[in-house]
Structure formats: structure tokens, C-alpha cells
Design a protein around this motif. Structure first.
Motif, PDB file in Angstrom:
ATOM      1  N   SER A 119       0.837  -1.192   0.000  1.00 56.13           N
ATOM      2  CA  SER A 119       0.000   0.000   0.000  1.00 56.13           C
ATOM      3  C   SER A 119       0.881   1.254   0.000  1.00 56.13           C
ATOM      4  O   SER A 119       0.484   2.294  -0.489  1.00 56.13           O
ATOM      5  N   ASN A 120       2.091   1.121   0.536  1.00 52.70           N
ATOM      6  CA  ASN A 120       2.993   2.275   0.581  1.00 52.70           C
ATOM      7  C   ASN A 120       3.898   2.271  -0.658  1.00 52.70           C
ATOM      8  O   ASN A 120       4.945   1.643  -0.688  1.00 52.70           O
ATOM      9  N   VAL A 121       3.455   3.005  -1.670  1.00 48.24           N
ATOM     10  CA  VAL A 121       4.116   2.988  -2.968  1.00 48.24           C
ATOM     11  C   VAL A 121       5.509   3.602  -2.889  1.00 48.24           C
ATOM     12  O   VAL A 121       6.465   3.117  -3.489  1.00 48.24           O
ATOM     13  N   ARG A 122       5.647   4.653  -2.099  1.00 49.89           N
ATOM     14  CA  ARG A 122       6.946   5.319  -1.985  1.00 49.89           C
ATOM     15  C   ARG A 122       7.978   4.382  -1.361  1.00 49.89           C
ATOM     16  O   ARG A 122       9.120   4.299  -1.823  1.00 49.89           O
ATOM     17  N   SER A 123       7.558   3.679  -0.324  1.00 51.20           N
ATOM     18  CA  SER A 123       8.470   2.763   0.338  1.00 51.20           C
ATOM     19  C   SER A 123       8.785   1.570  -0.566  1.00 51.20           C
ATOM     20  O   SER A 123       9.915   1.064  -0.578  1.00 51.20           O
ATOM     21  N   ALA A 124       7.806   1.117  -1.356  1.00 51.88           N
ATOM     22  CA  ALA A 124       8.063  -0.001  -2.273  1.00 51.88           C
ATOM     23  C   ALA A 124       9.101   0.392  -3.313  1.00 51.88           C
ATOM     24  O   ALA A 124       9.961  -0.406  -3.673  1.00 51.88           O
ATOM     25  N   MET A 125       9.048   1.627  -3.789  1.00 51.62           N
ATOM     26  CA  MET A 125      10.024   2.072  -4.788  1.00 51.62           C
ATOM     27  C   MET A 125      11.424   2.100  -4.185  1.00 51.62           C
ATOM     28  O   MET A 125      12.388   1.639  -4.805  1.00 51.62           O
ATOM     29  N   ALA A 126      11.556   2.620  -2.958  1.00 50.28           N
ATOM     30  CA  ALA A 126      12.870   2.663  -2.306  1.00 50.28           C
ATOM     31  C   ALA A 126      13.406   1.247  -2.091  1.00 50.28           C
ATOM     32  O   ALA A 126      14.586   0.969  -2.321  1.00 50.28           O
ATOM     33  N   THR A 127      12.529   0.339  -1.679  1.00 49.34           N
ATOM     34  CA  THR A 127      12.954  -1.042  -1.465  1.00 49.34           C
ATOM     35  C   THR A 127      13.343  -1.689  -2.790  1.00 49.34           C
ATOM     36  O   THR A 127      14.303  -2.455  -2.865  1.00 49.34           O
ATOM     37  N   GLY A 128      12.589  -1.367  -3.837  1.00 47.70           N
ATOM     38  CA  GLY A 128      12.909  -1.893  -5.163  1.00 47.70           C
ATOM     39  C   GLY A 128      14.251  -1.382  -5.662  1.00 47.70           C
ATOM     40  O   GLY A 128      15.022  -2.117  -6.288  1.00 47.70           O
ATOM     41  N   GLN A 129      14.565  -0.130  -5.357  1.00 50.75           N
ATOM     42  CA  GLN A 129      15.867   0.411  -5.757  1.00 50.75           C
ATOM     43  C   GLN A 129      16.987  -0.238  -4.960  1.00 50.75           C
ATOM     44  O   GLN A 129      18.067  -0.503  -5.489  1.00 50.75           O
ATOM     45  N   ALA A 130      16.711  -0.534  -3.689  1.00 50.35           N
ATOM     46  CA  ALA A 130      17.693  -1.259  -2.869  1.00 50.35           C
ATOM     47  C   ALA A 130      17.928  -2.657  -3.457  1.00 50.35           C
ATOM     48  O   ALA A 130      19.070  -3.116  -3.562  1.00 50.35           O
ATOM     49  N   ALA A 131      16.853  -3.331  -3.870  1.00 49.16           N
ATOM     50  CA  ALA A 131      16.994  -4.646  -4.493  1.00 49.16           C
ATOM     51  C   ALA A 131      17.789  -4.539  -5.789  1.00 49.16           C
ATOM     52  O   ALA A 131      18.635  -5.401  -6.084  1.00 49.16           O
ATOM     53  N   GLY A 132      17.542  -3.480  -6.556  1.00 44.25           N
ATOM     54  CA  GLY A 132      18.266  -3.280  -7.812  1.00 44.25           C
ATOM     55  C   GLY A 132      19.761  -3.151  -7.586  1.00 44.25           C
ATOM     56  O   GLY A 132      20.575  -3.708  -8.333  1.00 44.25           O
ATOM     57  N   VAL A 133      20.128  -2.441  -6.530  1.00 46.41           N
ATOM     58  CA  VAL A 133      21.538  -2.246  -6.207  1.00 46.41           C
ATOM     59  C   VAL A 133      22.183  -3.571  -5.763  1.00 46.41           C
ATOM     60  O   VAL A 133      23.345  -3.843  -6.080  1.00 46.41           O
ATOM     61  N   ALA A 134      21.420  -4.418  -5.068  1.00 49.05           N
ATOM     62  CA  ALA A 134      21.936  -5.734  -4.672  1.00 49.05           C
ATOM     63  C   ALA A 134      22.123  -6.618  -5.909  1.00 49.05           C
ATOM     64  O   ALA A 134      23.134  -7.330  -6.031  1.00 49.05           O
TER      65      ALA A 134
END
Lengths: 201, 201
Positions: free
Chosen positions: B73-88
């Protein structure tokens, strides 16, 4: 002031470099980075990271500007684009260059004067501001130049370095310079024509 | 087979390393990476990238497994987490280590036997499978270990390297090895206790 703009995307990522003064910016470079859809995500992110890091090393911008990814109806594609933006932010941070995100509306408003501008209008305004004989193609490249021009215009207004990217500015040792500092750079007095390369080493 | 699992996050990112065989996996390492909320996004991505790349260099896993980010439900937090996953994912690709994403349901199903398992149940199953006297804390670390255990279990079932991450496998020269190949590694016959370090160079 030289600005490298990034229109992030995994399949197509636009990179555009412009140099000020904001009232008479010149085109330095424009590139399109593509990564194959059939490749694994991590390899595409790796290729994009190398391309953006390479462009930063080649053009030595004073600042990087990246379009902020908003959520569209296609959530999967928005996540991939957000990860591409993350990798561009990372490359700027690794190079110690201050980086600022701009929303699509920021860019449209700054370049075309209203937030409702479409891609064609943005492209035409980019061509006009850079005194190009044609609209840059593809649209990803025109968008990247528009993002770079947005940062250049905002720098003049003094907005950059305050609300922009304070932590990155601090880290880069001087960071995103105000317009006053930029006037000391003789390269930037060149209005029109091709900007001289920053350094040849 | 040694697997490094990543539970991606910008504020808290869990890293867990386990070593097979899948029937008697052992804990190699567990770390929590934190980046300050008040830092600029690009600096946080840079810090996270260095932490994950450092862990890959230190533990030399045969494979990396990263939790796939779904939209909450928290789209902003999902994007940040997705960017963290991208960096991993990027760090794994740069190190030439095959990397596989797993959905939260994959992990819950593999570790706890059903997709509806909550964090407590996943933590208890991780402790049981690794024969730990207590549930690993915080939950990000337990989740990272669960993700690594998921990859280990899937490798036994022969699923990895086929549907897993074909391009990365190809690039890493041999890539994610099947369970047969793993049996040739004397380290992996150690069941229980602490796994020996891979290499000391």
C-alpha cells in the motif's frame, strides 16, 4: 556549469549533457543507452550502470539530474524504471557528483512553461533553447536534455544546493555550485556553438 | 554450495549467508546494513551497494538470492525497497555471481511449508533448519537467511540454473551449479557446526 541529464529506463535510457549559462545553453553530448529485453535484470542494471558511470567520467559534469519515477498504470514497468533511476543515482554518488531528482512536471514546467506539455512540445523547446536545427531523436534523448536544462535553469534561480541535494553537495566538496561561482569559468562564457571539452586527460 | 541471501531495504537490509547441503545447512554469517533516513537517496544507495559488494567479496558465495519487491500500500516505500533490491542485483552481477529473485511467497512456502507463514514462523523455521539456539534478530536478518535457504532448497530440486538466472549463470562461467556438482565440494559434507571459510586469500 555543465549538467548531465538522465531520462532513466532499462530498455531505453537517454543521457544528455548541456553547458550553461542558462540563458544560452549549448549541447555537449547526447546518447541513448539500450539494454536487451531478453537479458536478466541484473545484467541490464550492470550495463546501464557502466554506461552512466562512463558518461559521467567522459563528460565530467558539475551536476547530474535524474527524472524521478512516478507510478503509472504499469507497476512492473515503473519498478524497472525506478531501479534504472536508482542505478543512475548510484553512479553519480560514486563519482562524487551532486545529483538532483526532478519530477516530470518540474521538467515540463521549466522547459515548456506549463506542466501539461507533451513530448513533442518538450522536444521542440529543447531544440529551440539549444539552437538545434532539428528536434533531438529519440524522445528519450530529448527528455534527458530537457532534464539537464531544468537543472541549469533551477541553478540560476538559486534553488539548487539548498533544497536540491544537500548531502550529496556536501560530500562532493563544494557541491552544486551557485550561478555566481559558475561565472568564473571561462568555458561558460561561450554562448552558441559547441562547448569546448572540459579536460582532455 | 554457499548462498548469500538479501532482504532488501534502504533503512534496514538483511544479509544472510548459509552453506549446504540443503538437508543440513549451516549458518556462515548474518549482517544487518542500515543507512540513515536523513541521508540523500543516492548516498544511501551508494552505502548499500558497498555493503552488499563487500559481503559478496568477503563470503564468496556460489549464488546470491534477493527477495523480489512487490507493491504494498505504501508505494513510496516499495520504490525505495525496489531500488535497494536493484543495487543488490547490480552488486552480484558486477561480481559475476549468479543471482536469483524470489517472491516473499516462494520464501514462506519453501521455508515454512505454506505461503501464509508470518515473520515469527519464518524466523522459527530458520532457527530450526540452521540448528540455532534462538531465532535470529532482527527480522530482516532472519528473512535474509530464509531467502538463502530457499535458494539452497531450490538448487537441490534442480530448479536453479534453468528458470533461475540463465543469463547470469552463463556469464559467471559455469554459473549456479546443480546439486550434483556441489557434492564434489568437500566443505559441503560438513553438517552442523561452523562451515570452514571458503578461501583465506
Amino acid at each position: 556549469m555543465r549538467v548531465l541529464g538522465v531520462d532513466p529506463g532499462l530498455t531505453r535510457c537517454g543521457i544528455g549533457v548541456v553547458e550553461g549559462p542558462p540563458a544560452a545553453p549549448v549541447l555537449v553530448a547526447a546518447e541513448l543507452v539500450r539494454t536487451p529485453r531478453e537479458d536478466a535484470l541484473e545484467l541490464r542494471l550492470d550495463a546501464l550502470h557502466r554506461a552512466v558511470a562512463g558518461a559521467i567520467a567522459r563528460y565530467r559534469p558539475d551536476a547530474v539530474a535524474v527524472e524521478r519515477v512516478l507510478f503509472s498504470s504499469n507497476v512492473r514497468s515503473a519498478m524497472a524504471t525506478g531501479q534504472a533511476a536508482g542505478v543512475a543515482l548510484l553512479a553519480a554518488a560514486q563519482a562524487g557528483v551532486p545529483v538532483t531528482p526532478y519530477s516530470p512536471n518540474d521538467v515540463k514546467f521549466t522547459v515548456a512553461g506549463h506542466g501539461g506539455a507533451d513530448k513533442d512540445e518538450v522536444g521542440r523547446m529543447v531544440a529551440m533553447q539549444l539552437r538545434l536545427s532539428a528536434v533531438p531523436r529519440p524522445a528519450d534523448v530529448a527528455d534527458a536534455l530537457a532534464i539537464a536544462l531544468t537543472h541549469l535553469a533551477r541553478a540560476r534561480m538559486g534553488a539548487v544546493g539548498e533544497a536540491g541535494a544537500p548531502a550529496a553537495s556536501a560530500r562532493a566538496g563544494g557541491g552544486s555550485r551557485g550561478w555566481e561561482a559558475v561565472l568564473d569559468n571561462p568555458h561558460l562564457r561561450v554562448a552558441g556553438g559547441t562547448a569546448p571539452p572540459r579536460r582532455t586527460t
